[in-house]
Design an enzyme around this catalytic site. Structure first.
Site, PDB file in Angstrom:
ATOM      1  N   ARG A  93      -4.848   2.574  21.383  1.00  0.00           N
ATOM      2  CA  ARG A  93      -6.947   2.624  21.422  1.00  0.00           C
ATOM      3  C   ARG A  93      -7.501   3.063  21.898  1.00  0.00           C
ATOM      4  O   ARG A  93      -8.646   3.294  21.735  1.00  0.00           O
ATOM      5  CB  ARG A  93      -6.568   0.789  21.592  1.00  0.00           C
ATOM      6  CG  ARG A  93      -8.361   0.272  20.854  1.00  0.00           C
ATOM      7  CD  ARG A  93      -8.488  -1.250  20.783  1.00  0.00           C
ATOM      8  NE  ARG A  93      -6.839  -2.072  21.880  1.00  0.00           N
ATOM      9  CZ  ARG A  93      -7.533  -2.410  23.058  1.00  0.00           C
ATOM     10  NH1 ARG A  93      -8.747  -1.893  23.729  1.00  0.00           N
ATOM     11  NH2 ARG A  93      -6.738  -3.157  23.610  1.00  0.00           N
ATOM     12  N   TYR A 145     -29.896   3.278   7.316  1.00  0.00           N
ATOM     13  CA  TYR A 145     -28.762   3.072   6.458  1.00  0.00           C
ATOM     14  C   TYR A 145     -28.797   1.194   6.429  1.00  0.00           C
ATOM     15  O   TYR A 145     -28.518   0.687   7.647  1.00  0.00           O
ATOM     16  CB  TYR A 145     -27.058   3.275   6.789  1.00  0.00           C
ATOM     17  CG  TYR A 145     -26.574   3.011   6.189  1.00  0.00           C
ATOM     18  CD1 TYR A 145     -25.949   2.940   4.918  1.00  0.00           C
ATOM     19  CD2 TYR A 145     -25.572   2.070   7.182  1.00  0.00           C
ATOM     20  CE1 TYR A 145     -25.234   2.323   4.509  1.00  0.00           C
ATOM     21  CE2 TYR A 145     -24.487   1.385   6.183  1.00  0.00           C
ATOM     22  CZ  TYR A 145     -23.760   1.248   5.393  1.00  0.00           C
ATOM     23  OH  TYR A 145     -22.708   0.837   4.978  1.00  0.00           O
TER      24      TYR A 145
HETATM   25  C1  LIG Z   1     -26.101   7.730   6.945  1.00  0.00           C
HETATM   26  C2  LIG Z   1     -25.014   6.413   6.928  1.00  0.00           C
HETATM   27  N1  LIG Z   1     -24.642   5.643   8.099  1.00  0.00           N
HETATM   28  C3  LIG Z   1     -23.716   5.438   8.778  1.00  0.00           C
HETATM   29  C4  LIG Z   1     -23.125   4.296   7.432  1.00  0.00           C
HETATM   30  C5  LIG Z   1     -21.910   3.485   7.786  1.00  0.00           C
HETATM   31  O1  LIG Z   1     -20.631   4.009   7.447  1.00  0.00           O
HETATM   32  P1  LIG Z   1     -18.694   3.304   7.253  1.00  0.00           P
HETATM   33  O2  LIG Z   1     -19.567   2.922   6.238  1.00  0.00           O
HETATM   34  O3  LIG Z   1     -18.195   4.440   7.480  1.00  0.00           O
HETATM   35  O4  LIG Z   1     -19.184   2.141   8.423  1.00  0.00           O
HETATM   36  C6  LIG Z   1     -23.273   4.922   5.603  1.00  0.00           C
HETATM   37  C7  LIG Z   1     -22.638   4.139   4.922  1.00  0.00           C
HETATM   38  O5  LIG Z   1     -22.891   4.489   3.371  1.00  0.00           O
HETATM   39  C8  LIG Z   1     -24.159   6.069   5.899  1.00  0.00           C
HETATM   40  O6  LIG Z   1     -24.881   6.188   5.104  1.00  0.00           O
END
Ligand SMILES: Cc1ncc(COP(=O)(O)O)c(C=O)c1O
Length: 441
Positions: free
Chosen positions: A101, A154
């Site tokens: 970890r 997102y």
């Molecule tokens: C632009 C962006 N950032 C972060 C994430 C989150 O990633 P994860 O699903 O690997 O946790 C996503 C997921 O779709 C994303 O499109």
């Protein structure tokens, strides 16, 4: 083997002649080295081109076997010795193998590759993109601070900022990421962090990263950039002035829709803090995941080049089709991209979004007609994927929120894979022709 191992440990953590003794890893003023890396990792000159870095940077050259690929160090813990105890007492646990970890050579190999590609001195791989983002946001802000981000960031990031930050004592202002005046107006004396994406999901808005970085610097705030949609092959936000880059490595970096992972890159002083936070959240990446990510990254340049081309051709084809009301892709230009900082991009990535005339029902029928892409959420894999943001990634938004962002009925998001472009275009053509009221354009 054990003797060599001890020598290596001595070499990577505590070199003679270091000017400032290592303080606690959370201290931003102590002198630091790049990495963590061992003497067995390939560290290439950063002048080497990205295609070569993608293949070679970071690879652990196993002194015992001469294996040309990094072994999978499938262990949760490592033998402790004097060097380990010294690392504990000097706060340098990030540089020695102690417990997976905390760090593992499988992580260090892939971290060095990602750091080299993004042009950062240190990187961290995590168990998901959200783990990377949550660790970063918590590590780089304090209670009582203020954060600025985009209202169409997102969904997982939005939820973290909107749901969790207020109870953790951080206030968040959401703005249009392309409106520099709005970002400037949102700045406060207590603003510590700005968080933006290099291309937004699903409308591919292109925030002016260089100008946002300048603004952040003027206000002594940090800029974190999510480079998931573009990858370092298309943009290197650190070179444009960002402080930290985050990725959902689930997408283009791993590239085969077979792994959930995240990455963070930047100066080591920031990465040490983010690493410490990731330890507390328990979100570091396990060794087999590191292997998959490292293997995927070796072909990143080829994949991204093809995906850039495929998305561009798909965007051009759809823009001329009478069944399509609007196409979003930076290459097409138009009012949405009037302020585009073109010289910040080497390419625009593999995503394209578009509105099918006839709204959501027509879009659903169109997606069912497609034969090549899978109808699935996510992006960045070698296989094309297609989905409707309205009923996948953005389904939790109200109609009013969708309208504010610009998501209209019939919006489809297409993640171009590496298939032959003629097959992809023919497939789109057939699917559109099969819609009621369709027909050859
Ligand atoms: C632009 C962006 N950032 C972060 C994430 C989150 O990633 P994860 O699903 O690997 O946790 C996503 C997921 O779709 C994303 O499109």
């Amino acid at each position: 083997m054990r003797v060599a191992d001890k020598q290596r440990r001595t070499a990577i953590g505590f070199e003679e002649g270091r000017t400032t003794r290592a303080g606690w890893f959370n201290d931003l003023t102590r002198s630091r080295f790049a990495g963590p890396v061992t003497e067995h990792n390939r560290v290439l000159a950063r002048s080497v081109s990205p295609e070569t870095l993608a293949v070679h940077a970071g690879t652990y050259e196993d002194p015992l076997t001469g294996s040309v690929g990094t072994p999978i160090f499938q262990t949760s813990t490592f033998l402790l010795d004097d060097a380990s105890y010294a690392a504990f007492s000097d706060g340098a646990m990030r540089d020695v193998p102690i417990y997976t970890r905390y760090g593992n050579p499988s992580q260090w190999a892939v971290q060095e590759k990602i750091a080299a590609l993004e042009g950062g001195t240190s990187a961290l791989v995590t168990s998901s993109g959200m783990s990377a983002i949550a660790s970063t946001v918590y590590a780089l802000t304090n209670a009582g601070s203020h954060i600025i981000s985009a209202y169409d960031v997102y969904g997982g990031t939005y939820n973290l900022l909107h749901e969790d930050m207020p109870s953790a004592g951080r206030e968040v202002t959401f703005v249009d990421p392309t409106d520099l005046d709005a970002i400037r107006a949102a700045m406060r004396p207590e603003t510590q962090l700005l968080l933006f994406e290099t291309l937004t999901n699903p409308l591919l808005k292109a925030p002016p990263i260089r100008e946002i970085a300048e603004l952040a610097r003027e206000h002594k705030a940090l800029l974190v950039v999510d480079n998931t949609f573009l990858t370092p092959l298309n943009m290197q936000p650190l070179k444009l002035g960002a402080d930290v880059v985050v990725h959902s490595a689930t997408k283009y970096l791993s590239g085969h829709s077979d792994l959930t992972a995240g990455a963070v890159v930047g100066k080591r002083k920031f990465l040490d803090r983010i690493w410490a936070q990731a330890l507390r959240f328990g979100g570091t990446l396990e060794p087999l995941g590191c292997f998959l990510l490292e293997r995927g990254l070796k072909t990143l340049a080829l994949r991204v080049q093809r995906q850039n081309e495929n998305a561009r051709e798909i965007a051009k084809y759809l823009a001329a089709h009478r069944q399509i009301a609007q196409v979003h892709h930076p290459e097409l230009g138009g009012a949405q991209y009037a302020g585009l900082e073109r010289d910040s991009y080497a390419g625009f990535g593999g995503m394209v979004s578009f509105e099918v005339r006839g709204g959501d029902d027509a879009a659903l029928a169109f997606m069912r007609n497609l034969k090549v892409p899978y109808v699935a959420t996510s992006l960045g894999g070698v296989e094309s994927l297609v989905s409707m943001p309205g009923n996948t990634s953005h389904s939790s938004l109200t109609a009013r929120q969708c309208a504010l962002i610009g998501i209209r009925p019939g919006l489809v998001r297409y993640s171009a894979g590496i298939e032959n472009i003629h097959d992809l275009v023919r497939d789109l053509e057939d699917a559109l022709d099969a819609l009621d009221g369709g027909g050859p354009r």
